[in-house]
Design a protein around this motif. Structure first.
Motif, mmCIF file in Angstrom:
data_model
loop_
_atom_site.group_PDB
_atom_site.id
_atom_site.type_symbol
_atom_site.label_atom_id
_atom_site.label_comp_id
_atom_site.label_asym_id
_atom_site.label_seq_id
_atom_site.Cartn_x
_atom_site.Cartn_y
_atom_site.Cartn_z
ATOM 1 N N PHE A 327 0.885 -1.124 -0.191
ATOM 2 C CA PHE A 327 -0.005 0.073 0.173
ATOM 3 C C PHE A 327 0.721 1.029 0.076
ATOM 4 C CE2 PHE A 327 -2.451 3.494 2.217
ATOM 5 C CZ PHE A 327 -3.559 3.303 1.406
ATOM 6 N N GLY A 328 1.747 1.245 0.926
ATOM 7 C CA GLY A 328 2.725 2.388 0.790
ATOM 8 C C GLY A 328 3.417 2.616 -0.251
ATOM 9 N N GLN A 329 4.253 1.529 -0.871
ATOM 10 C CA GLN A 329 4.605 1.569 -2.217
ATOM 11 C C GLN A 329 3.805 2.396 -3.243
ATOM 12 O OE1 GLN A 329 6.117 -2.434 -2.609
ATOM 13 N NE2 GLN A 329 8.223 -1.830 -2.042
ATOM 14 N N TYR A 330 2.614 1.937 -3.434
ATOM 15 C CA TYR A 330 1.685 2.330 -4.580
ATOM 16 C C TYR A 330 1.453 3.803 -4.281
ATOM 17 C CZ TYR A 330 -2.260 2.203 -7.390
ATOM 18 O OH TYR A 330 -3.157 2.628 -8.533
ATOM 19 N N PHE A 331 0.932 4.054 -2.725
ATOM 20 C CA PHE A 331 0.631 5.541 -2.971
ATOM 21 C C PHE A 331 1.501 6.568 -2.594
ATOM 22 C CE2 PHE A 331 -3.351 3.141 -2.128
ATOM 23 C CZ PHE A 331 -4.141 3.955 -2.828
ATOM 24 N N SER A 332 2.955 6.165 -2.589
ATOM 25 C CA SER A 332 4.282 6.997 -2.649
ATOM 26 C C SER A 332 4.417 7.523 -3.810
ATOM 27 C CB SER A 332 5.325 6.080 -2.076
ATOM 28 O OG SER A 332 5.633 5.345 -3.179
ATOM 29 N N GLU A 333 3.716 7.268 -4.854
ATOM 30 C CA GLU A 333 3.843 8.090 -6.346
ATOM 31 C C GLU A 333 2.756 9.149 -6.196
ATOM 32 O OE1 GLU A 333 4.161 5.183 -9.477
ATOM 33 O OE2 GLU A 333 4.945 3.905 -8.244
ATOM 34 N N TRP A 334 3.021 10.160 -6.763
ATOM 35 C CA TRP A 334 1.987 11.287 -6.655
ATOM 36 C C TRP A 334 0.925 10.991 -7.561
ATOM 37 C CZ3 TRP A 334 -0.057 15.103 -4.180
ATOM 38 C CH2 TRP A 334 -0.663 15.878 -5.095
ATOM 39 N N ARG A 335 1.011 10.331 -8.516
ATOM 40 C CA ARG A 335 -0.115 10.074 -9.436
ATOM 41 C C ARG A 335 -1.248 9.154 -8.877
ATOM 42 N NH1 ARG A 335 2.651 6.116 -14.078
ATOM 43 N NH2 ARG A 335 3.998 4.903 -12.778
ATOM 44 N N HIS A 336 -0.755 8.654 -7.833
ATOM 45 C CA HIS A 336 -1.648 7.766 -7.235
ATOM 46 C C HIS A 336 -2.191 8.071 -6.022
ATOM 47 C CE1 HIS A 336 -0.732 4.580 -10.005
ATOM 48 N NE2 HIS A 336 0.340 4.256 -9.380
ATOM 49 N N LEU A 337 -1.068 9.073 -5.262
ATOM 50 C CA LEU A 337 -1.540 9.712 -4.112
ATOM 51 C C LEU A 337 -2.552 10.855 -4.462
ATOM 52 C CD1 LEU A 337 -1.199 10.182 -1.153
ATOM 53 C CD2 LEU A 337 0.783 11.783 -1.443
ATOM 54 N N LYS A 338 -2.343 11.397 -5.286
ATOM 55 C CA LYS A 338 -3.364 12.516 -5.709
ATOM 56 C C LYS A 338 -4.782 12.173 -5.800
ATOM 57 C CE LYS A 338 -3.021 13.183 -10.583
ATOM 58 N NZ LYS A 338 -2.540 13.818 -11.744
ATOM 59 N N VAL A 339 -5.005 11.044 -6.494
ATOM 60 C CA VAL A 339 -6.356 10.414 -6.308
ATOM 61 C C VAL A 339 -6.863 10.117 -5.099
ATOM 62 C CG1 VAL A 339 -7.972 8.520 -7.525
ATOM 63 C CG2 VAL A 339 -5.657 9.207 -8.899
ATOM 64 N N LEU A 340 -6.234 9.488 -4.122
ATOM 65 C CA LEU A 340 -6.671 9.252 -2.794
ATOM 66 C C LEU A 340 -6.845 10.678 -2.123
ATOM 67 C CD1 LEU A 340 -7.270 7.346 -0.447
ATOM 68 C CD2 LEU A 340 -4.948 7.336 -0.005
ATOM 69 N N LEU A 341 -5.928 11.672 -2.482
ATOM 70 C CA LEU A 341 -6.319 12.875 -1.642
ATOM 71 C C LEU A 341 -7.399 13.632 -2.281
ATOM 72 C CD1 LEU A 341 -2.708 14.359 -1.694
ATOM 73 C CD2 LEU A 341 -4.050 13.485 0.431
ATOM 74 N N GLY A 342 -7.741 13.613 -3.838
ATOM 75 C CA GLY A 342 -8.918 14.011 -4.272
ATOM 76 C C GLY A 342 -10.155 13.318 -3.586
ATOM 77 N N THR A 343 -10.316 12.059 -3.633
ATOM 78 C CA THR A 343 -11.536 11.382 -2.901
ATOM 79 C C THR A 343 -11.765 11.929 -1.572
ATOM 80 O OG1 THR A 343 -10.243 9.427 -2.659
ATOM 81 C CG2 THR A 343 -11.306 9.557 -4.657
ATOM 82 N N SER A 344 -10.624 11.848 -0.877
ATOM 83 C CA SER A 344 -10.744 12.183 0.760
ATOM 84 C C SER A 344 -11.093 13.545 1.056
ATOM 85 C CB SER A 344 -9.421 11.719 1.334
ATOM 86 O OG SER A 344 -9.197 10.608 1.216
ATOM 87 N N ILE A 345 -10.205 14.546 0.241
ATOM 88 C CA ILE A 345 -10.693 15.971 0.420
ATOM 89 C C ILE A 345 -11.980 16.354 -0.299
ATOM 90 C CG2 ILE A 345 -10.090 18.575 -0.053
ATOM 91 C CD1 ILE A 345 -7.200 17.192 -0.177
ATOM 92 N N ALA A 346 -12.462 15.798 -1.005
ATOM 93 C CA ALA A 346 -13.879 16.173 -1.605
ATOM 94 C C ALA A 346 -14.925 15.630 -0.751
ATOM 95 C CB ALA A 346 -13.689 15.151 -2.979
ATOM 96 N N TRP A 347 -14.695 14.515 -0.121
ATOM 97 C CA TRP A 347 -15.728 13.705 0.971
ATOM 98 C C TRP A 347 -15.922 14.498 2.046
ATOM 99 C CZ3 TRP A 347 -16.498 7.675 0.462
ATOM 100 C CH2 TRP A 347 -17.874 7.539 1.078
ATOM 101 N N PHE A 348 -14.582 14.940 2.635
ATOM 102 C CA PHE A 348 -14.410 15.905 3.767
ATOM 103 C C PHE A 348 -15.019 17.320 3.601
ATOM 104 C CE2 PHE A 348 -12.356 19.413 6.110
ATOM 105 C CZ PHE A 348 -12.289 19.021 7.478
ATOM 106 N N ALA A 349 -14.957 17.902 2.401
ATOM 107 C CA ALA A 349 -15.628 19.217 2.319
ATOM 108 C C ALA A 349 -17.198 19.046 2.251
ATOM 109 C CB ALA A 349 -14.935 19.857 1.060
ATOM 110 N N LEU A 350 -17.585 17.998 1.499
ATOM 111 C CA LEU A 350 -18.955 17.765 1.224
ATOM 112 C C LEU A 350 -19.711 17.426 2.594
ATOM 113 C CD1 LEU A 350 -21.267 15.259 1.116
ATOM 114 C CD2 LEU A 350 -21.560 17.260 -0.275
#
Length: 554
Positions: A327-350
């Protein structure tokens, strides 16, 4: 060749066997052939996915889960109102028939705290242990804690009914929390690309029915005790306990089906593939280590200078099999991490706005003049009137919004609906915030229309898509975990709204700060709009195409 889990298996047909021979004939890296073979197997799964009785049963179980969860979460609005009559009917002045703010906040925030923990823990276990095993466990936790919540009472001095109810509802929330990542992954992995978004949205839309069911049950139970309540308000003690306790019925009704559900073939294939990839390299390493020891003995005898460790490192580097990324290796790459951040921050804001409003619907009902008189009306009349107000609010905007999304998500796309929803909510909250008092003074009907539109675009917008998207845009091995993280961020937003922003609503007088809270909510909607651009569109694509499965191995 087949992979087994309990009594199910994924068989490779004659056509698939021919495809395997085709793969072996391709001029590609040997390490990539098994991935290509698996990709084709999964394509066959998507092609063969049809709506049958098994899928209908699973969709029913998942839909009832969200109806049940919404009932348990939002029935607290009615329960908190009733608790004010039961425990504070003899208070003086403005405190009469009203739960103090600290206890009101505590019991309303409890499920959100539990949900946050459950989404993280049970989401992770869903990837490690299996979807359906943890899914069943989460329901059993919810059933037990729902019943326990209904029997909450003061235990010892300083440990009153509100603290006991808080503890049980945190544990209830833990069970509910598991439903979010596990329901999303179960439905997404069983559905075909053509109807995956529609089915996931339909399951989540059952939350709207749960929102309506809670006040309906409140009206029925209150009406049953109406005469005894009017004679002695303390008889409402039976009412709030029944409202909470009846929330376990949908879960009990579907428990057997949950216990007999099986993990999807996609999850079985992925688990077996990742385990095999890691086992192959471990086996190769053991063989090379044995050769290293043999080489060391010969080197000592022959006086060779070349280090056996060098030979080992070269051997491991050359022609090694693919190994599954952590899990850490996969999401250590920005192109994958930004998707997780996008889904998380959007849900937080909503959820800052969604729960800030929906956990405090009495504020809106009071603003439109539907609440009645807390001090002069009979308790039964006041409660029934507020329950009717809750039903009206949900039927006008919330429920239609859910189902508009269901019928348009495969045509418009997830990202488009989310962007549109956040944009409209930003505009509506700005209007409602900056003109709050002017609108209410001049036209209550105008306020109702604007508020209804806001409810509509919450659900024909990010409230549904923030649930659907994380169930599609992450690899199968991490899907439940990543969805759980995204959902937990949403519940953090709910906690911030209830424990932070809504504490300011009476600043300057009763409900005098509501206009500024709506302005704050508009800012969060704008944040959600911009982070949505980090998220890929998943409409019409297979789960493997969305995630680029080759990136899961190295």
């Amino acid at each position: 060749m087949s992979f087994h889990n309990s009594n199910s298996a994924v068989d490779i047909t004659e056509v698939e066997k021919r495809r395997m021979s085709d793969v072996r004939g391709l001029d590609i890296d040997e390490r990539d052939r098994d991935l290509l073979q698996r990709q084709r197997e999964l394509e066959d799964l998507d092609d063969s996915t049809k709506l049958n009785w098994e899928m209908i049963k699973k969709l029913t179980v998942c839909g009832v889960a969200f109806l049940n969860d919404a009932y348990d979460m939002f029935s607290i609005n009615i329960v908190a109102m009733i608790l004010g009559f039961v425990y504070y009917h003899d208070a003086e002045g403005a405190d009469q028939n009203t739960v103090p703010k600290k206890w009101d906040t505590l019991i309303k925030i409890a499920v959100q705290i539990g949900c946050l923990l459950g989404q993280l823990v049970l989401g992770r276990l869903g990837d490690k242990v299996g979807r359906t095993t943890i899914y069943s466990a989460s329901l059993m936790i919810a059933i037990i804690t729902t019943i326990a919540s209904a029997f909450s009472s003061s235990m010892v001095k300083g440990f009153n009914v509100f603290i006991v109810l808080f503890i049980w509802r945190v544990l209830l929330g833990f069970g509910i929390g598991g439903d979010y990542p596990l329901t999303a992954t179960i439905v997404s992995e069983y559905a075909s690309p053509k109807n995956r978004g529609k089915l996931m949205s339909a399951v989540f839309a059952c939350q709207g029915f749960g929102n309506v069911l809670a006040p309906i049950v409140g009206i029925i139970v209150t009406a049953c005790f109406r005469s005894s309540i009017d004679n002695d308000v303390r008889n409402l003690d039976y009412v709030w306990r029944l409202i909470i306790g009846l929330g376990c019925i949908p879960g009990v009704a579907t428990l057997y089906w949950r216990l007999t559900m099986e993990d999807s073939k996609r999850f079985q294939l992925e688990s077996a593939k990742a385990a095999a990839a890691n086992a192959d390299e471990d086996m190769q390493r053991e063989k090379l280590l044995a050769k290293q020891h043999f080489a060391e003995d010969n080197a000592q005898e022959d006086g060779l200078l070349e280090s056996p460790n060098t030979v080992l490192n070269v051997a491991l580097t050359d022609d090694k099999p693919r190994r599954a990324k952590t899990f850490g290796q996969y999401f250590s790459e920005w192109r994958h991490l930004k998707v997780l951040l996008g889904t998380s921050i959007a849900w937080f804001a909503l959820d800052v706005a969604f729960y800030g409003i929906n956990l405090n619907s009495a504020v809106v009902i009071d603003a439109i003049g539907f609440a009645g008189d807390l001090y002069q009306d009979k308790p039964s009349h006041f409660i029934i009137r507020n329950c009717l107000g809750n039903i009206i609010i949900n039927i006008l905007g919330s429920v239609p919004g859910y189902w508009i999304t269901v019928f348009t998500i495969e045509r418009l796309g997830r990202k488009t609906i989310q962007l549109m929803g956040f944009a409209m909510l930003t505009i509506l909250y700005i209007v409602l915030g900056f003109a709050y008092h002017k609108i209410l003074d001049k036209s209550v009907a105008g306020f109702i229309v604007l508020f209804t539109l806001a409810q509509l675009f919450q659900n024909f917008g990010p409230n549904v898509t923030t649930f659907v998207i994380p169930g599609e845009v992450f690899p199968t091995r991490f899907r439940s975990t990543a969805h759980g993280i995204s959902a937990a961020a949403g519940k953090l937003g709910a906690i911030v709204a209830q424990g932070g922003f809504m504490q300011l609503k009476d600043r300057g007088g009763k409900n005098q700060f509501i206009d500024h809270l709506l302005e704050i909510f508009a800012l969060f909607m704008l944040i959600g709009f911009f982070v949505t651009f980090w998220i890929p569109e998943s409409k019409g694509k297979t789960l493997e195409e969305i995630c680029d499965e080759s990136e899961e191995y190295y």
